[in-house]
Design a protein around this motif. Sequence first.
Motif, PDB file in Angstrom:
ATOM      1  N   GLU A  76       0.834  -1.192   0.000  1.00 54.23           N
ATOM      2  CA  GLU A  76       0.000   0.000   0.000  1.00 54.23           C
ATOM      3  C   GLU A  76       0.877   1.254   0.000  1.00 54.23           C
ATOM      4  OE1 GLU A  76      -3.517  -0.107   0.096  1.00 54.23           O
ATOM      5  OE2 GLU A  76      -3.177  -2.253  -0.209  1.00 54.23           O
ATOM      6  N   MET A  77       0.535   2.222  -0.839  1.00 57.74           N
ATOM      7  CA  MET A  77       1.193   3.518  -0.810  1.00 57.74           C
ATOM      8  C   MET A  77       0.276   4.473  -0.053  1.00 57.74           C
ATOM      9  SD  MET A  77       3.976   5.029  -1.626  1.00 57.74           S
ATOM     10  CE  MET A  77       4.750   4.050  -2.920  1.00 57.74           C
ATOM     11  N   GLN A  78       0.708   4.936   1.110  1.00 57.47           N
ATOM     12  CA  GLN A  78      -0.121   5.782   1.970  1.00 57.47           C
ATOM     13  C   GLN A  78       0.502   7.166   2.061  1.00 57.47           C
ATOM     14  OE1 GLN A  78      -3.135   5.202   3.391  1.00 57.47           O
ATOM     15  NE2 GLN A  78      -3.070   7.333   4.097  1.00 57.47           N
ATOM     16  N   LYS A  79      -0.023   8.096   1.285  1.00 52.43           N
ATOM     17  CA  LYS A  79       0.564   9.444   1.225  1.00 52.43           C
ATOM     18  C   LYS A  79       0.129  10.316   2.396  1.00 52.43           C
ATOM     19  CE  LYS A  79       1.382  13.113  -2.166  1.00 52.43           C
ATOM     20  NZ  LYS A  79       1.054  13.576  -3.545  1.00 52.43           N
ATOM     21  N   GLY A  80      -1.121  10.179   2.821  1.00 52.87           N
ATOM     22  CA  GLY A  80      -1.652  11.035   3.877  1.00 52.87           C
ATOM     23  C   GLY A  80      -1.522  10.404   5.254  1.00 52.87           C
ATOM     24  N   LYS A  81      -1.153  11.215   6.238  1.00 58.15           N
ATOM     25  CA  LYS A  81      -1.000  10.712   7.598  1.00 58.15           C
ATOM     26  C   LYS A  81      -2.348  10.653   8.287  1.00 58.15           C
ATOM     27  CE  LYS A  81       2.049  11.186  11.584  1.00 58.15           C
ATOM     28  NZ  LYS A  81       3.172  11.941  12.175  1.00 58.15           N
ATOM     29  N   ARG A  82      -2.612   9.551   8.966  1.00 61.81           N
ATOM     30  CA  ARG A  82      -3.852   9.366   9.700  1.00 61.81           C
ATOM     31  C   ARG A  82      -3.576   8.443  10.876  1.00 61.81           C
ATOM     32  NH1 ARG A  82      -7.886   6.494   5.598  1.00 61.81           N
ATOM     33  NH2 ARG A  82      -8.759   5.739   7.549  1.00 61.81           N
ATOM     34  N   ASP A  83      -4.515   8.412  11.844  1.00 57.47           N
ATOM     35  CA  ASP A  83      -4.221   7.710  13.095  1.00 57.47           C
ATOM     36  C   ASP A  83      -4.770   6.289  13.164  1.00 57.47           C
ATOM     37  OD1 ASP A  83      -6.913   8.132  13.366  1.00 57.47           O
ATOM     38  OD2 ASP A  83      -6.791   9.442  15.113  1.00 57.47           O
ATOM     39  N   ASP A  84      -5.264   5.748  12.048  1.00 51.81           N
ATOM     40  CA  ASP A  84      -5.830   4.395  12.102  1.00 51.81           C
ATOM     41  C   ASP A  84      -5.082   3.401  11.223  1.00 51.81           C
ATOM     42  OD1 ASP A  84      -6.524   5.264   9.586  1.00 51.81           O
ATOM     43  OD2 ASP A  84      -8.620   4.629   9.714  1.00 51.81           O
ATOM     44  N   LEU A  85      -3.844   3.727  10.832  1.00 52.51           N
ATOM     45  CA  LEU A  85      -3.138   2.896   9.861  1.00 52.51           C
ATOM     46  C   LEU A  85      -2.773   1.522  10.410  1.00 52.51           C
ATOM     47  CD1 LEU A  85      -0.838   5.564   8.160  1.00 52.51           C
ATOM     48  CD2 LEU A  85      -3.000   4.609   7.324  1.00 52.51           C
ATOM     49  N   VAL A  86      -2.438   1.456  11.682  1.00 52.90           N
ATOM     50  CA  VAL A  86      -2.082   0.155  12.270  1.00 52.90           C
ATOM     51  C   VAL A  86      -3.287  -0.780  12.248  1.00 52.90           C
ATOM     52  CG1 VAL A  86      -1.381  -1.027  14.376  1.00 52.90           C
ATOM     53  CG2 VAL A  86      -0.230   1.083  13.698  1.00 52.90           C
ATOM     54  N   LYS A  87      -4.431  -0.301  12.708  1.00 51.49           N
ATOM     55  CA  LYS A  87      -5.631  -1.153  12.714  1.00 51.49           C
ATOM     56  C   LYS A  87      -6.163  -1.374  11.295  1.00 51.49           C
ATOM     57  CE  LYS A  87      -7.118  -0.796  17.450  1.00 51.49           C
ATOM     58  NZ  LYS A  87      -8.237  -0.607  18.393  1.00 51.49           N
ATOM     59  N   ARG A  88      -5.863  -0.450  10.406  1.00 48.09           N
ATOM     60  CA  ARG A  88      -6.249  -0.663   9.011  1.00 48.09           C
ATOM     61  C   ARG A  88      -5.520  -1.879   8.447  1.00 48.09           C
ATOM     62  NH1 ARG A  88      -5.369   3.909   4.305  1.00 48.09           N
ATOM     63  NH2 ARG A  88      -5.887   2.629   2.514  1.00 48.09           N
ATOM     64  N   THR A  89      -4.214  -2.002   8.746  1.00 50.03           N
ATOM     65  CA  THR A  89      -3.477  -3.175   8.264  1.00 50.03           C
ATOM     66  C   THR A  89      -3.982  -4.453   8.930  1.00 50.03           C
ATOM     67  OG1 THR A  89      -1.694  -2.887   9.905  1.00 50.03           O
ATOM     68  CG2 THR A  89      -1.402  -1.835   7.759  1.00 50.03           C
ATOM     69  N   ARG A  90      -4.437  -4.336  10.162  1.00 55.56           N
ATOM     70  CA  ARG A  90      -5.022  -5.508  10.838  1.00 55.56           C
ATOM     71  C   ARG A  90      -6.276  -5.967  10.094  1.00 55.56           C
ATOM     72  NH1 ARG A  90      -7.724  -5.272  16.903  1.00 55.56           N
ATOM     73  NH2 ARG A  90      -9.126  -7.050  16.632  1.00 55.56           N
ATOM     74  N   TYR A  91      -7.106  -5.019   9.680  1.00 52.44           N
ATOM     75  CA  TYR A  91      -8.333  -5.355   8.957  1.00 52.44           C
ATOM     76  C   TYR A  91      -7.993  -5.951   7.587  1.00 52.44           C
ATOM     77  CZ  TYR A  91     -13.187  -4.855   7.399  1.00 52.44           C
ATOM     78  OH  TYR A  91     -14.465  -5.103   6.943  1.00 52.44           O
ATOM     79  N   TYR A  92      -7.003  -5.364   6.920  1.00 49.29           N
ATOM     80  CA  TYR A  92      -6.551  -5.912   5.641  1.00 49.29           C
ATOM     81  C   TYR A  92      -6.101  -7.356   5.819  1.00 49.29           C
ATOM     82  CZ  TYR A  92      -6.547  -1.454   3.074  1.00 49.29           C
ATOM     83  OH  TYR A  92      -6.913  -0.317   2.422  1.00 49.29           O
ATOM     84  N   GLN A  93      -5.313  -7.599   6.867  1.00 42.56           N
ATOM     85  CA  GLN A  93      -4.820  -8.944   7.135  1.00 42.56           C
ATOM     86  C   GLN A  93      -5.976  -9.927   7.306  1.00 42.56           C
ATOM     87  OE1 GLN A  93      -1.202  -9.880   7.818  1.00 42.56           O
ATOM     88  NE2 GLN A  93      -2.295 -11.697   7.126  1.00 42.56           N
ATOM     89  N   ALA A  94      -6.991  -9.503   8.063  1.00 42.38           N
ATOM     90  CA  ALA A  94      -8.129 -10.383   8.334  1.00 42.38           C
ATOM     91  C   ALA A  94      -8.886 -10.728   7.056  1.00 42.38           C
ATOM     92  CB  ALA A  94      -9.068  -9.722   9.343  1.00 42.38           C
ATOM     93  N   LEU A  95      -9.144  -9.720   6.205  1.00 40.31           N
ATOM     94  CA  LEU A  95      -9.907  -9.989   4.989  1.00 40.31           C
ATOM     95  C   LEU A  95      -9.102 -10.801   3.981  1.00 40.31           C
ATOM     96  CD1 LEU A  95     -12.049  -6.819   4.183  1.00 40.31           C
ATOM     97  CD2 LEU A  95     -12.679  -8.899   5.361  1.00 40.31           C
TER      98      LEU A  95
END
Length: 288
Positions: A76-95
């Motif tokens: 993933e290329m993530q240009k914008g900073k945000r505070d949910d990126l760690v849990k976002r990768t967790r959700y990606y992993q699960a799906l």
Amino acid sequence: MKTLQELTLLDKFLFDEVVEDSEAYEALLRIILGEEELNLLTEAQTEKEFRTAPWLRSIRVDVFAMDDKCNIYNTEMQKGKRDDLVKRTRYYQALIDSSLLTPGEVDFNSINNTTIIMIMPFDLFGLGKYVYTFESVCMEYPELKLEDGAKRIFINTHGTNVSEVSPEFIALMKFIEYNEDEENNNIMASSNLEKIKARVARVKASEKVGVRYMQKWEEEDLIRHEALEQGREEGIEIGIKQGVEQGEDRGIARSIKNLMNNMGITAEEAMSNLGITSANYDKYLKML
């Protein structure tokens, strides 16, 4: 609006176009993971959708592929900073994991090893590292690894620990962000980096890609306009009942929500698209 020539690999459109080429994506993974023997078995897929049920939140991953050892890679290329990126990768992993077993499969050991890589032009953890790699370990015995085959890697293009990564990796970070590597001209020739640079040059020289870029921008601009109009109309209706200022804010919040639904983007990305200043993000996030 940037021109196609002005885009860097931090821009999603260019990144997707470049890594659709399996050789370029393979070269990228080799540099990041430091594995020269990595060979992709499947074509790289961009914008691949994962969904476990029609009523649940889906994801679209930037690029997805499998190597000849059946290891899965999602980058993933993530240009914008945000505070949910760690849990976002967790959700990606699960799906992603949920898609790896066929119906009726009883042996969970058959789940492929997966590596999720997120590349960012900022330091998510603030420790100055280029690379942060996470695997499950036992808290009581840190030397004991869970060995579940899941790995998440967060890359900061602005790292400072130059002695812990290869010159080739540093050159890639410079190229990702600036389309150049002048500060690394003395490194040995990198065939992997040259493949990526050559693919970028081909993409930028392609008239077909240029047309697709314009069409993509026009399509997103139309969605932004329609979301704004719909939100404005709803805001006026609310404003008549509850006061003009409150109605305007609610209309903007509606526009943000419309853009999120129509383009499949986050609230922060929608607000950025609508030209809302970051100082107002919290206000609209609370309204949403």
